[in-house]
Design a protein around this motif. Structure first.
Motif, PDB file in Angstrom:
ATOM      1  N   VAL A  48       0.810  -1.104  -0.011  1.00 50.79           N
ATOM      2  CA  VAL A  48      -0.040   0.017  -0.005  1.00 50.79           C
ATOM      3  C   VAL A  48       0.977   1.271   0.020  1.00 50.79           C
ATOM      4  CG1 VAL A  48      -1.758   1.176   1.447  1.00 50.79           C
ATOM      5  CG2 VAL A  48      -2.217  -1.064   1.091  1.00 50.79           C
ATOM      6  N   SER A  49       2.196   1.401   0.525  1.00 46.06           N
ATOM      7  CA  SER A  49       2.828   2.390   0.663  1.00 46.06           C
ATOM      8  C   SER A  49       4.071   2.090  -0.349  1.00 46.06           C
ATOM      9  CB  SER A  49       3.522   2.402   2.091  1.00 46.06           C
ATOM     10  OG  SER A  49       2.065   2.387   3.113  1.00 46.06           O
ATOM     11  N   ARG A  50       4.112   1.507  -1.242  1.00 45.52           N
ATOM     12  CA  ARG A  50       5.750   1.458  -2.035  1.00 45.52           C
ATOM     13  C   ARG A  50       5.217   1.240  -3.386  1.00 45.52           C
ATOM     14  NH1 ARG A  50       8.058  -1.882   2.583  1.00 45.52           N
ATOM     15  NH2 ARG A  50       7.774  -3.498   1.041  1.00 45.52           N
ATOM     16  N   ALA A 312       7.096  10.786   4.427  1.00 43.09           N
ATOM     17  CA  ALA A 312       7.266  10.185   3.333  1.00 43.09           C
ATOM     18  C   ALA A 312       7.900   8.987   3.640  1.00 43.09           C
ATOM     19  CB  ALA A 312       8.253  10.961   2.471  1.00 43.09           C
ATOM     20  N   MET A 313       8.849   8.946   4.865  1.00 41.81           N
ATOM     21  CA  MET A 313       9.591   7.480   5.063  1.00 41.81           C
ATOM     22  C   MET A 313       8.721   6.867   5.722  1.00 41.81           C
ATOM     23  SD  MET A 313      13.309   8.864   6.034  1.00 41.81           S
ATOM     24  CE  MET A 313      12.883   9.989   7.070  1.00 41.81           C
ATOM     25  N   ALA A 314       7.900   7.126   6.738  1.00 41.35           N
ATOM     26  CA  ALA A 314       7.376   6.303   7.644  1.00 41.35           C
ATOM     27  C   ALA A 314       6.157   5.349   7.023  1.00 41.35           C
ATOM     28  CB  ALA A 314       6.763   7.112   8.718  1.00 41.35           C
ATOM     29  N   PRO A 315       5.412   5.708   6.212  1.00 42.39           N
ATOM     30  CA  PRO A 315       4.524   4.922   5.600  1.00 42.39           C
ATOM     31  C   PRO A 315       4.773   3.273   5.094  1.00 42.39           C
ATOM     32  CG  PRO A 315       3.897   6.894   5.054  1.00 42.39           C
ATOM     33  CD  PRO A 315       5.221   7.082   5.744  1.00 42.39           C
ATOM     34  N   ALA A 316       6.081   3.238   4.622  1.00 39.66           N
ATOM     35  CA  ALA A 316       6.391   1.979   4.142  1.00 39.66           C
ATOM     36  C   ALA A 316       6.808   1.103   5.388  1.00 39.66           C
ATOM     37  CB  ALA A 316       7.862   2.272   3.184  1.00 39.66           C
TER      38      ALA A 316
END
Length: 360
Positions: A48-50, A312-316
């Motif tokens: 979902v995040s990448r 930007a970094m955290a959702p992955a």
């Protein structure tokens, strides 16, 4: 016909409120539907995040799954707003600005139920109805671009030429604030609207319409809280208001993953939303207050850029936690990091007051 300076400033203020409303409506709509839309495409939580396509869209069109208005326009509007409201009403102005954003966030969340209506009225299949509704974001962003043309020259005016190099005092404050805001935004990246809607959808099996209503209620709670924040800040100060309201909201968030039913989880979540945004107008007002007027665009840009980096970094990592640990793991991690941020912020800035609080 030339507009009187005072009327021009008032018009600029109102235009900023309207553009914030329109832009946040589209952002919220995308934030609520994105997680559900990708779930209906049968993607894993980590995917979902990448996705490369979403990354390209986020870069070009400022698309995000936060469900919050976090684009470049926000940086400029925050720098312009104090001049359009006057220093005496700076915090109140930011409260109205934040309220306009959250009304838009509420409308966008409510519109998340529109795919069902499109399916019934237009007779299109499910995924196609999602694409139709998501396209509304383009129309709203185009409208904001057109409205900017009506801003007066006063929106560009400062009391001094823009500073080529910020003062030592400003740089010192921004270094500390940036580090703290980076921590807060990294925590917020574990709590995006898209991931939260995915959590409620997968954990409790509720529909996108119910999730949309939940986030509509959350944004209404956010909206009311901004005015309470301005009132509280006028009595106990900006930094104390930021910490004393944000810390309890993080503690409440820790309870949501353990809720046995959706109504209980929704109630705890809404209670948390009534507190969590009180630090927004107070934080924005504080940053603009402790720097010179000619440094405000720089300060707004730096602090917002740092926050965007964390988001930007955290959702992955949040998606990987959902898949590898549990659906509620990102909520626990995000809440814990926010508690650390609140405590560090209070220790670092409790003695550095904005001009209007000196001598209290």
């Amino acid at each position: 016909m030339r507009v009187a300076p005072r009327l021009a400033v008032s018009r600029d203020r109102n235009l900023l409120f309207v553009t914030a409303l329109l832009r946040s409506t589209g952002t919220s709509l995308v934030g609520v539907l994105l997680g559900v839309y990708l779930a209906k495409l049968r993607l894993e939580a980590s995917q979902v995040s990448r996705l490369d396509v979403l990354a390209a869209a986020a870069f070009v069109g400022m698309l995000n799954g936060m469900g919050r208005d976090r684009g470049a326009a926000l940086v400029l509007e925050q720098a312009i707003l104090p001049g359009a409201t006057g220093e005496a009403r700076r915090t109140v102005g930011f409260a109205w600005y934040s309220a306009a954003q959250d009304v838009g966030h509420a409308f966008g969340a409510l519109l998340a139920g529109a795919p069902l209506l499109v399916q019934r009225w237009a007779g299109v299949e499910e995924l196609e109805s999602f694409r139709w509704v998501l396209a509304a974001n383009f129309v709203l962003l185009l409208a904001t671009a057109l409205l900017y043309r009506f801003l007066s020259p006063a929106a560009e005016r400062t009391t001094a030429p823009p500073a080529a190099v910020p003062s030592e005092r400003t740089r010192s404050a921004l270094w500390k604030l940036s580090a703290l805001f980076g921590l807060d935004s990294l925590a917020g990246g574990f709590l995006t609207t898209a991931l939260l809607s995915f959590f409620f959808f997968e954990r409790f099996g509720v529909s996108e319409a119910i999730i949309g209503l939940l986030f509509f209620g959350a944004r209404i709670a956010n909206t009311a809280s901004h005015f309470a924040a301005a009132w509280i800040a006028s009595r106990i100060g900006l930094v104390r208001t930021m910490v004393y309201t944000h810390l309890p909201s993080s503690l409440l968030l820790l309870t949501v993953p353990f809720a046995p039913t959706f109504p209980i989880a929704a109630g705890l979540f809404l209670f948390r939303e009534g507190l969590v945004e009180m630090d927004v107008p107070t934080r924005q007002s504080y940053v603009m207050a402790i720097v010179c007027p000619e440094e405000r665009t720089f300060a707004s840009g730096v602090t917002n850029l740092v926050r965007l980096g964390g988001w930007a970094m955290a959702p992955a990592f949040a998606g990987a936690l959902m898949q590898g640990a549990s659906l509620g793991a990102p909520l626990l991690v995000g809440a814990g990091m926010k508690i650390l941020y609140d405590l560090a912020l209070f220790l670092a800035f409790k003695e550095q007051r904005p001009p209007e609080e000196v001598g209290r």
